[in-house]
Design an enzyme around this catalytic site. Structure first.
Site, PDB file in Angstrom:
ATOM      1  N   THR A   1       0.699  -1.099  -0.184  1.00 57.72           N
ATOM      2  CA  THR A   1      -0.243   0.518   0.347  1.00 57.72           C
ATOM      3  C   THR A   1       1.161   1.210  -0.122  1.00 57.72           C
ATOM      4  O   THR A   1       1.826   1.498   0.426  1.00 57.72           O
ATOM      5  CB  THR A   1      -1.026  -0.177   1.104  1.00 57.72           C
ATOM      6  OG1 THR A   1      -1.554   1.076   1.715  1.00 57.72           O
ATOM      7  CG2 THR A   1      -0.233  -0.445   2.436  1.00 57.72           C
ATOM      8  N   ASP A   2       0.167   2.360  -0.299  1.00 57.45           N
ATOM      9  CA  ASP A   2       1.198   3.493  -0.057  1.00 57.45           C
ATOM     10  C   ASP A   2       1.204   3.974   1.081  1.00 57.45           C
ATOM     11  O   ASP A   2       1.778   4.995   1.618  1.00 57.45           O
ATOM     12  CB  ASP A   2       0.095   4.588  -1.299  1.00 57.45           C
ATOM     13  CG  ASP A   2      -1.596   4.900  -1.500  1.00 57.45           C
ATOM     14  OD1 ASP A   2      -1.798   3.933  -0.172  1.00 57.45           O
ATOM     15  OD2 ASP A   2      -1.400   6.053  -1.866  1.00 57.45           O
ATOM     16  N   GLU A   3       0.052   4.018   1.763  1.00 57.87           N
ATOM     17  CA  GLU A   3       0.712   4.097   3.237  1.00 57.87           C
ATOM     18  C   GLU A   3       1.563   3.788   3.607  1.00 57.87           C
ATOM     19  O   GLU A   3       1.807   4.387   5.230  1.00 57.87           O
ATOM     20  CB  GLU A   3      -0.428   3.802   4.622  1.00 57.87           C
ATOM     21  CG  GLU A   3      -2.249   3.972   3.359  1.00 57.87           C
ATOM     22  CD  GLU A   3      -3.767   3.846   4.862  1.00 57.87           C
ATOM     23  OE1 GLU A   3      -3.055   4.054   6.266  1.00 57.87           O
ATOM     24  OE2 GLU A   3      -4.628   3.471   4.366  1.00 57.87           O
TER      25      GLU A   3
ATOM     26  N   TYR B   1      -2.402  -0.557  10.923  1.00 54.61           N
ATOM     27  CA  TYR B   1      -1.720  -1.015   9.351  1.00 54.61           C
ATOM     28  C   TYR B   1      -0.680  -0.756   8.681  1.00 54.61           C
ATOM     29  O   TYR B   1       0.084  -1.428   8.072  1.00 54.61           O
ATOM     30  CB  TYR B   1      -2.833  -1.049   8.639  1.00 54.61           C
ATOM     31  CG  TYR B   1      -3.372  -0.943   7.903  1.00 54.61           C
ATOM     32  CD1 TYR B   1      -3.350  -2.290   7.044  1.00 54.61           C
ATOM     33  CD2 TYR B   1      -3.316  -0.029   6.358  1.00 54.61           C
ATOM     34  CE1 TYR B   1      -3.692  -2.699   5.596  1.00 54.61           C
ATOM     35  CE2 TYR B   1      -3.419  -0.494   5.357  1.00 54.61           C
ATOM     36  CZ  TYR B   1      -3.051  -1.400   4.534  1.00 54.61           C
ATOM     37  OH  TYR B   1      -3.263  -1.881   3.775  1.00 54.61           O
TER      38      TYR B   1
ATOM     39  N   LYS C   1       2.398  -3.368   7.547  1.00 49.66           N
ATOM     40  CA  LYS C   1       2.599  -3.257   5.553  1.00 49.66           C
ATOM     41  C   LYS C   1       3.710  -3.384   5.874  1.00 49.66           C
ATOM     42  O   LYS C   1       4.318  -3.449   4.956  1.00 49.66           O
ATOM     43  CB  LYS C   1       1.268  -3.162   5.062  1.00 49.66           C
ATOM     44  CG  LYS C   1      -0.058  -3.334   4.711  1.00 49.66           C
ATOM     45  CD  LYS C   1       0.037  -4.637   4.300  1.00 49.66           C
ATOM     46  CE  LYS C   1       0.013  -4.595   2.983  1.00 49.66           C
ATOM     47  NZ  LYS C   1      -0.383  -5.373   2.479  1.00 49.66           N
TER      48      LYS C   1
END
Ligand code: NAD
Ligand code: DAU
Length: 377
Positions: A135-137, A183, A187
């Protein structure tokens, strides 16, 4: 060419689109969809492909190393696409351990099982690929230095010429990792393990980091399906803070096409960012969503606007995500296909014509679907 591809998290939102694409596009491949069927996994999402000869389903936990070893061997897996994860930021704030367990330990168990199986196979790592969906997060948050939006500097390379941007910086494949939520921390950790398996054991791996997806089959805890569901029921639309956070939205089928391209043509050990050059301030997106949903429901314009309710902000809420996907566009020829307004209307129409799906998934009925479909097999 015959291949045996393991797609984990295949009964979830993005996973179900990837499984459907691969089952339909590659009749010579055997697609093994593996999923623990947590609250977010729903086999109903795959009802149209479940009877296909090149499709098999395995209910298992990616954190169960022995189960992963068995699956690698039983199906002679030569490619893994790992989408299994705990995926909702709000849940990670209340229960970070589940996120560490599945996203970190689960990814590690899957890596280990693949490494062991491939290293002892005749060709070793030749022709194998471990593809991890991220993810970009993991990159953290970008500054908002153009609060009113401006023309992005990438318009010459992007299919989104003229699209507004809220800052001059973007996440690139070189951006430093700076996760803020449990989260995104989980990741980020899983991404590091994937790279470590390449660097340490020579395992062929690839990672992609994508922005916010929207479209059919998304669990209605995420912004867009939650708000469509609430509008149809006349329930409040809880906008966090002042609704000024910015996300870069991509139609889920465009992500699935990118995954197909990267799995087949991505360079081993490489990373690709995937995004739509499609930044929206939450409050603007919510107003558009209300407008489109009211129109599709046949309500007068503005009918559901009063449902918009500003609530306490999400702790650690990242201000802005925006992806620079030029590497994927230039290197592998990928383009987002849909303009946002078109994709959003398509999405609203899908949820409103699948109200039973929405009701079942929010009531847990889909668990019974699994029991009926698979208990006797
Ligand atoms: P989702 O929550 O809809 O689906 C996750 C799936 O994984 C579910 O089917 C669930 O049952 C399964 N699962 C959970 N724990 C498992 C375990 N221990 N073993 C096996 N299966 C398990 O998530 P999604 O939105 O489809 O996201 C899929 C992947 O893409 C995730 O890795 C997520 O981090 C990533 N991602 C999502 C987005 C997005 O906008 N949704 C954007 C970028 C990246
Ligand atoms: O950027 C990619 C990520 O996008 C994925 O890695 C995650 O798995 C996925 O869940 C998504 O994360 P977000 O936190 O951005 O998505 P969510 O739909 O939860 O929220 C989108 C924005 O809307 C975010 O700024 C928070 C806000 N929001 C969300 C909900 C659920 C609200 O204002 N109200 C809400 O009720």
């Amino acid at each position: 060419m015959k291949r045996n591809i393991l797609i984990t998290g295949g009964a979830g939102f993005i996973g179900s689109h990837v499984v459907r694409l691969f089952v339909n596009k590659y009749p010579d491949y055997r697609i093994i969809c593996l999923d623990l069927l947590t609250y977010a996994g729903n086999l109903e999402n795959l009802a149209d492909v479940e009877h296909r000869e090149n499709y098999a389903f395995v209910k298992a936990d990616i954190a169960d190393l022995d189960a992963m070893r068995d699956v690698m061997k039983k199906y002679d897996i030569d490619g893994v696409i790992n989408l299994a994860a705990e995926s909702h930021v709000d849940r990670s704030i209340t229960d970070p351990f589940s996120f560490a367990r599945t996203n970190v330990m689960g990814t590690l168990a899957l890596l280990q099982a693949a490494k062991e199986y491939w290293m002892q196979s005749p060709g070793g790592f030749d022709g194998k690929m471990f593809y991890h969906i991220s993810t970009d997060e993991v990159y953290g948050s970008l500054p908002v230095d153009c609060p009113d939006g401006t023309v992005p500097p990438f318009s010459a390379h992007s299919s989104r010429e003229g699209q507004v941007a809220y800052g001059s910086s973007y996440f690139t494949e070189q951006s430093a990792y700076s996760p803020h939520s449990p989260y995104s921390a989980s990741k980020a950790s899983s991404d590091h393990f994937v790279r470590a398996f390449h660097d340490t054991y020579g395992m062929p791996t690839v990672i992609s980091n994508c922005s916010n997806n929207y479209g059919p089959y998304q669990f209605p805890e995420k912004l867009i399906p939650l708000f469509i569901n609430n509008i149809r029921k006349g329930l409040p639309l809880p906008v966090y803070g002042k609704g000024l956070n910015i996300r870069d939205w991509l139609y889920v089928e465009d992500h699935a096409r990118a995954i197909d391209l990267i799995f087949h043509n991505g360079s081993p050990s490489d990373t690709y960012n995937i995004g739509g050059f499609n930044e929206w301030k939450n409050i603007d997106l919510v107003r558009l969503l209300v407008k489109v949903t009211d129109r599709v429901l046949g309500n007068p314009e503005g009918y559901s606007e009063h449902l918009i309710t500003f609530v306490t902000d999400r702790p650690g809420h990242d201000a802005r995500y925006a992806i620079d996907s030029r590497k994927l566009q230039a290197g592998l020829g990928w383009e987002p296909s849909l303009q946002f307004e078109e994709g959003l209307e398509r999405t609203v129409r899908w949820y409103l014509s699948h109200q039973e799906w929405l009701d079942r998934i929010t009531s847990g009925e889909y668990v019974k679907y699994y029991e009926t479909m698979y208990s006797n097999r």
